[in-house]
Write a protein that holds these residues in place. Structure first.
Motif, mmCIF file in Angstrom:
data_model
loop_
_atom_site.group_PDB
_atom_site.id
_atom_site.type_symbol
_atom_site.label_atom_id
_atom_site.label_comp_id
_atom_site.label_asym_id
_atom_site.label_seq_id
_atom_site.Cartn_x
_atom_site.Cartn_y
_atom_site.Cartn_z
ATOM 1 N N LYS A 275 0.813 -1.213 0.000
ATOM 2 C CA LYS A 275 0.000 0.000 0.000
ATOM 3 C C LYS A 275 0.850 1.267 0.000
ATOM 4 O O LYS A 275 0.339 2.355 -0.273
ATOM 5 N N ALA A 276 2.145 1.116 0.298
ATOM 6 C CA ALA A 276 3.036 2.276 0.259
ATOM 7 C C ALA A 276 3.465 2.622 -1.160
ATOM 8 O O ALA A 276 4.155 3.618 -1.368
ATOM 9 N N GLY A 277 3.075 1.816 -2.138
ATOM 10 C CA GLY A 277 3.390 2.149 -3.521
ATOM 11 C C GLY A 277 4.290 1.181 -4.242
ATOM 12 O O GLY A 277 4.988 1.555 -5.179
ATOM 13 N N TYR A 278 4.300 -0.075 -3.813
ATOM 14 C CA TYR A 278 5.143 -1.075 -4.456
ATOM 15 C C TYR A 278 4.328 -1.945 -5.405
ATOM 16 O O TYR A 278 3.138 -2.181 -5.198
ATOM 17 N N ASP A 279 5.011 -2.451 -6.432
ATOM 18 C CA ASP A 279 4.392 -3.388 -7.368
ATOM 19 C C ASP A 279 4.584 -4.829 -6.932
ATOM 20 O O ASP A 279 3.840 -5.713 -7.369
ATOM 21 N N ALA A 280 5.597 -5.085 -6.121
ATOM 22 C CA ALA A 280 5.877 -6.443 -5.652
ATOM 23 C C ALA A 280 6.506 -6.364 -4.263
ATOM 24 O O ALA A 280 7.368 -5.514 -4.013
ATOM 25 N N VAL A 281 6.063 -7.247 -3.376
ATOM 26 C CA VAL A 281 6.611 -7.322 -2.026
ATOM 27 C C VAL A 281 6.967 -8.778 -1.761
ATOM 28 O O VAL A 281 6.112 -9.665 -1.890
ATOM 29 N N PHE A 282 8.219 -9.025 -1.377
ATOM 30 C CA PHE A 282 8.708 -10.375 -1.155
ATOM 31 C C PHE A 282 8.941 -10.624 0.328
ATOM 32 O O PHE A 282 9.523 -9.784 1.024
ATOM 33 N N GLY A 283 8.505 -11.770 0.815
ATOM 34 C CA GLY A 283 8.767 -12.147 2.194
ATOM 35 C C GLY A 283 10.183 -12.663 2.350
ATOM 36 O O GLY A 283 10.708 -13.361 1.482
ATOM 37 N N VAL A 284 10.821 -12.305 3.463
ATOM 38 C CA VAL A 284 12.156 -12.787 3.798
ATOM 39 C C VAL A 284 12.062 -13.532 5.127
ATOM 40 O O VAL A 284 11.613 -12.970 6.125
ATOM 41 N N ARG A 285 12.482 -14.790 5.164
ATOM 42 C CA ARG A 285 12.380 -15.604 6.374
ATOM 43 C C ARG A 285 13.304 -15.073 7.469
ATOM 44 O O ARG A 285 14.509 -14.939 7.253
ATOM 45 N N THR A 286 12.730 -14.815 8.635
ATOM 46 C CA THR A 286 13.541 -14.324 9.758
ATOM 47 C C THR A 286 14.039 -15.459 10.642
ATOM 48 O O THR A 286 15.009 -15.304 11.363
ATOM 49 N N ASN A 287 13.372 -16.594 10.592
ATOM 50 C CA ASN A 287 13.752 -17.731 11.440
ATOM 51 C C ASN A 287 13.574 -19.022 10.652
ATOM 52 O O ASN A 287 12.791 -19.897 11.018
ATOM 53 N N ARG A 288 14.289 -19.143 9.572
ATOM 54 C CA ARG A 288 14.050 -20.219 8.620
ATOM 55 C C ARG A 288 14.114 -21.592 9.279
ATOM 56 O O ARG A 288 15.109 -21.944 9.922
#
Length: 328
Positions: free
Chosen positions: A122-135
């Motif tokens: 909602k801040a204006g991105y076309d794509a947002v990717f998740g990054v694992r913090t505790n894989r």
């Protein structure tokens, strides 16, 4: 991480959402993942699009039952197993909502984490990717991923979202544009930065697989990485070419040294062996580059559909549809 401009905050609210769920032999997880997704995201204008990648364990039967009981559930089923890229590509192509969320059926990414991706978009991105913090994956997988990103980003200078995973929220129009490129070496993470600078990453939780076995092995990951390295960077092919030229010149000098007696015995054998090693490595890279070039030539489509609950392109079908199996 890219930064959105303040003028981009007029992006529409993400209410229309297709959840793309690729699955291959995930019969034990499908009902659980469905319940979790609906529980967390059911207040949105939601579509759940399952892509059955040629499962043989009854996964399609479960998906059919879900579709019969919930009109939000749609599905596409392949004629055989075509692989991870093909499965999500089909989902991206046939998603009907303005935004799509990629969620694997194994439930390692909690559906609740999707709210973090939505808030960032909602801040204006076309794509947002998740990054694992505790894989929560085996150590070998974690090391392999770290090496993959280091080689790809640092050594080969391929623009990749740092630590990005398949858990992602993307404008459907952008995702479909990438799929329709029909690249010989499709690699979504590396293609997004070539089309838009408005992407970012968000830390998300990760959990261990509770049911079933992972279908992604080290051989797949290694092959996938090599395709990325060769297909999205010229550095390896350039290194191979330079190595061949250098090895050729050194080989000539070695031959002259051997003929004039400047090198002999073990020294000559060592020099020849070293040159042979360099030449073989360079040849391997050159061959792999040719494979990538060949992949871009006319070939069968990335996937073929046997059955679907939604209309699909005739080009994506191997056979004519059976009317009783198709929704109208």
């Amino acid at each position: 991480m890219r930064t959105a401009h303040s003028s981009d905050t007029d992006y529409p609210d993400i209410t229309g959402l297709t959840v793309v769920i690729p699955c291959y032999n995930e019969v034990d997880n499908l009902e659980h993942s469905y319940a979790e997704i609906v529980s967390e995201l059911g207040d949105l204008d939601l579509e759940l699009l399952y892509v059955d990648d040629g499962s043989t364990d009854g996964s399609l039967d479960v998906i059919r039952r879900l579709a019969e009981s919930d009109s939000r559930v749609q599905y596409v089923s392949f004629t055989r197993n075509f692989g991870f890229e093909a499965a999500f590509s089909a989902g991206y192509r046939y998603a009907s909502k303005p935004w799509l969320l990629h969620v694997d059926a194994d439930q390692q990414f909690p559906a609740a984490e999707a709210h973090k991706l939505i808030a960032a978009a909602k801040a204006g991105y076309d794509a947002v990717f998740g990054v694992r913090t505790n894989r929560q994956d085996p150590v070998l997988r974690r090391w392999g991923t770290a090496a993959f990103h280091f080689i790809g980003r640092k050594l080969l200078r391929i623009e990749l979202p740092q630590g990005a995973t398949a858990f992602r929220l993307v404008r459907t129009e952008l995702a479909r544009r990438i799929v329709d490129l029909e690249l010989g070496t499709p690699y979504f993470l590396a293609t997004v930065p070539r089309l838009t600078s408005r992407y970012t990453t968000v830390p998300v939780a990760h959990r261990a697989r509770a049911r079933g076995k992972s279908k992604v092995g080290m051989s797949f990951l290694s092959s996938h990485a090599i395709e990325l390295f060769v297909g999205f960077s010229r550095r390896l092919s350039t290194a191979a070419s330079v190595s061949c030229v250098v090895a050729g010149g050194a080989g000539l000098m070695t031959a002259l040294a051997g003929a004039t007696g400047l090198l002999s015995g073990e020294a000559l054998d060592t020099a020849v062996l070293l040159l042979l090693t360099v030449s073989l490595a360079a040849s391997a890279l050159a061959v792999r580059s040719l494979v990538v070039v060949g992949a871009g030539q006319p070939r069968p489509r990335q996937f073929y559909v046997r059955e679907a609950s939604i209309p699909v392109s005739a080009a994506d079908r191997l056979f004519n549809p059976t009317p009783s199996l198709e929704s109208t």
